[in-house]
Write a protein that holds these residues in place. Structure first.
Motif, PDB file in Angstrom:
ATOM      1  N   GLN A   1       0.619  -1.410  -0.086  1.00  0.00           N
ATOM      2  CA  GLN A   1      -0.450   0.074  -0.495  1.00  0.00           C
ATOM      3  C   GLN A   1       1.023   1.322  -0.339  1.00  0.00           C
ATOM      4  OE1 GLN A   1      -3.454  -0.112   2.606  1.00  0.00           O
ATOM      5  NE2 GLN A   1      -3.972  -1.617   2.406  1.00  0.00           N
ATOM      6  N   GLU A   2       2.119   1.127   1.109  1.00  0.00           N
ATOM      7  CA  GLU A   2       3.129   2.538   0.889  1.00  0.00           C
ATOM      8  C   GLU A   2       2.849   2.758  -0.500  1.00  0.00           C
ATOM      9  OE1 GLU A   2       5.251   5.796   2.214  1.00  0.00           O
ATOM     10  OE2 GLU A   2       3.096   5.074   2.448  1.00  0.00           O
ATOM     11  N   ALA A   3       3.917   1.335  -1.312  1.00  0.00           N
ATOM     12  CA  ALA A   3       4.892   2.081  -1.882  1.00  0.00           C
ATOM     13  C   ALA A   3       3.848   1.985  -4.087  1.00  0.00           C
ATOM     14  CB  ALA A   3       4.837  -0.122  -3.139  1.00  0.00           C
ATOM     15  N   ARG A   4       2.345   1.879  -3.701  1.00  0.00           N
ATOM     16  CA  ARG A   4       1.227   2.756  -4.603  1.00  0.00           C
ATOM     17  C   ARG A   4       1.329   3.650  -3.909  1.00  0.00           C
ATOM     18  NH1 ARG A   4      -4.608   0.405  -4.481  1.00  0.00           N
ATOM     19  NH2 ARG A   4      -5.430   0.096  -6.189  1.00  0.00           N
TER      20      ARG A   4
ATOM     21  N   ILE B   1       4.120   5.409  -6.369  1.00  0.00           N
ATOM     22  CA  ILE B   1       3.772   5.624  -6.737  1.00  0.00           C
ATOM     23  C   ILE B   1       2.966   6.400  -7.559  1.00  0.00           C
ATOM     24  CG2 ILE B   1       3.323   3.992  -9.610  1.00  0.00           C
ATOM     25  CD1 ILE B   1       4.639   1.508  -7.750  1.00  0.00           C
ATOM     26  N   LEU B   2       1.146   6.566  -6.906  1.00  0.00           N
ATOM     27  CA  LEU B   2       0.784   7.744  -7.461  1.00  0.00           C
ATOM     28  C   LEU B   2       1.697   8.985  -7.006  1.00  0.00           C
ATOM     29  CD1 LEU B   2      -1.847   5.842  -6.300  1.00  0.00           C
ATOM     30  CD2 LEU B   2      -1.455   6.309  -8.554  1.00  0.00           C
ATOM     31  N   SER B   3       1.814   8.901  -5.995  1.00  0.00           N
ATOM     32  CA  SER B   3       2.053  10.877  -5.291  1.00  0.00           C
ATOM     33  C   SER B   3       3.345  11.224  -5.962  1.00  0.00           C
ATOM     34  CB  SER B   3       1.498  10.919  -3.668  1.00  0.00           C
ATOM     35  OG  SER B   3       2.938  10.198  -3.034  1.00  0.00           O
ATOM     36  N   GLN B   4       4.694  10.596  -6.143  1.00  0.00           N
ATOM     37  CA  GLN B   4       5.797  11.210  -6.040  1.00  0.00           C
ATOM     38  C   GLN B   4       5.948  10.385  -7.848  1.00  0.00           C
ATOM     39  OE1 GLN B   4       8.049   9.885  -2.943  1.00  0.00           O
ATOM     40  NE2 GLN B   4       6.875  10.622  -1.874  1.00  0.00           N
TER      41      GLN B   4
END
Length: 298
Positions: free
Chosen positions: A242-245, A248-251
């Protein structure tokens, strides 16, 4: 006595756009969705959740909990779940409310009213119960305070206290009391969860988790799975993905750097496990999400 019709009207008045709306009442959030949603991965923290209009389901490691205005949801520990609004439209949007649960307030309630303090067996970390007239009446009175901002400081704690009392003497009493008892089995699992959340990027060390929880490996595995429906290692994996997702989306991270940032040494293993959880490889999943409106489900 107030009912869900009045509650829906008040939520619609204050939650005018889809998503989450913070309020001036401490720990109280409102939610709106004008259409059914795709499944959304989220981390639920201890909370009392009700629906005033529409339907929703939450999924925990394959188990499905569907609810509507007739039932409420209680979450007793931090859980990685999948949430989905299943009934909503422009004419009758999904309207919901969440009250975050304060362990200190629950403990004070138990002491003040002499509620049963025996350690109860650890049960699943979320559950559903039938809404009662007294409980919905208290929730409506708490929400009405949004129309009286000068009264929130004095009256909101009193109404919140009534809500907690109704919950702690209702069908979800065991879950609420487990939250209040820091030395309960749920309290021990909670300490394990807290350790994993603070160290999820590091290699998994079961001895360290056991030390944090104050439990043996066999007891930890048994109680942790009862509460979260997954093993400690599976829980860590869900947090990592979930943190990796989010990265990828925010940064705009690429898959390799996002996987490495959350503790994966192998890009291929990261991509495999990401696809298994979210249904698509990292970059394809991110592209799909960027095309969709931002989702927040309560």
């Amino acid at each position: 006595m107030a009912d869900t019709t009045e509650l829906a009207a008040m939520i619609a008045r204050y939650a005018t756009e889809d998503g989450v709306t913070a309020t001036a009442v401490p720990r109280l959030s409102l939610f709106r969705s004008s259409q059914p949603t795709e499944p959304v991965h989220a981390l639920y923290e201890p909370a009392f959740c009700i629906i005033a209009q529409g339907r929703k389901q939450v999924m925990l490691n394959g188990a499905i909990y569907g609810y509507d205005p007739a039932r409420y949801l209680v979450v007793s520990v931090d859980l990685p779940i999948v949430a989905q609004v299943t009934e909503a439209s422009d004419a009758e949007p999904y309207l919901g409310l969440r009250l975050d649960l304060d362990p200190a307030a629950l403990s004070a309630m138990m002491i003040e009213h002499g509620l049963d303090r025996r350690d109860l067996p650890a049960g699943p970390g979320l559950g559903l119960a039938r809404m009662t007239p007294d409980l919905i009446d208290a929730v409506v009175r708490l929400t009405r305070l949004l129309d009286q901002p000068d009264d929130i400081g004095a009256l909101a704690p009193l109404v919140e206290k009534e809500i907690l009392y109704r919950l702690m003497t209702g069908d979800q009493a065991s879950r609420l009391r487990q939250i209040a008892l820091a030395d309960s089995k749920l309290g021990q699992v909670n300490r394990a969860i807290d350790w994993i959340r603070r160290n999820f990027r590091e290699p998994f060390r079961i001895d360290s988790v056991c030390d944090a929880a104050g439990m043996s490996p066999s007891a930890l595995h048994a109680h942790f799975k009862t509460v979260t429906a997954m093993s400690p290692l599976q829980y860590q994996k869900q947090l990592r993905l979930q943190e990796a997702r989010r990265l990828i989306l925010s940064q705009a991270r690429d898959a390799a750097s996002a996987g490495h940032a959350v503790g994966y040494d192998s890009p291929s293993q990261f991509s495999r496990e990401y696809s298994r959880l979210f249904g698509a490889p990292p970059l394809r999943d991110a592209a799909k999400l960027r095309e969709a409106p931002e989702l927040s489900i309560g």
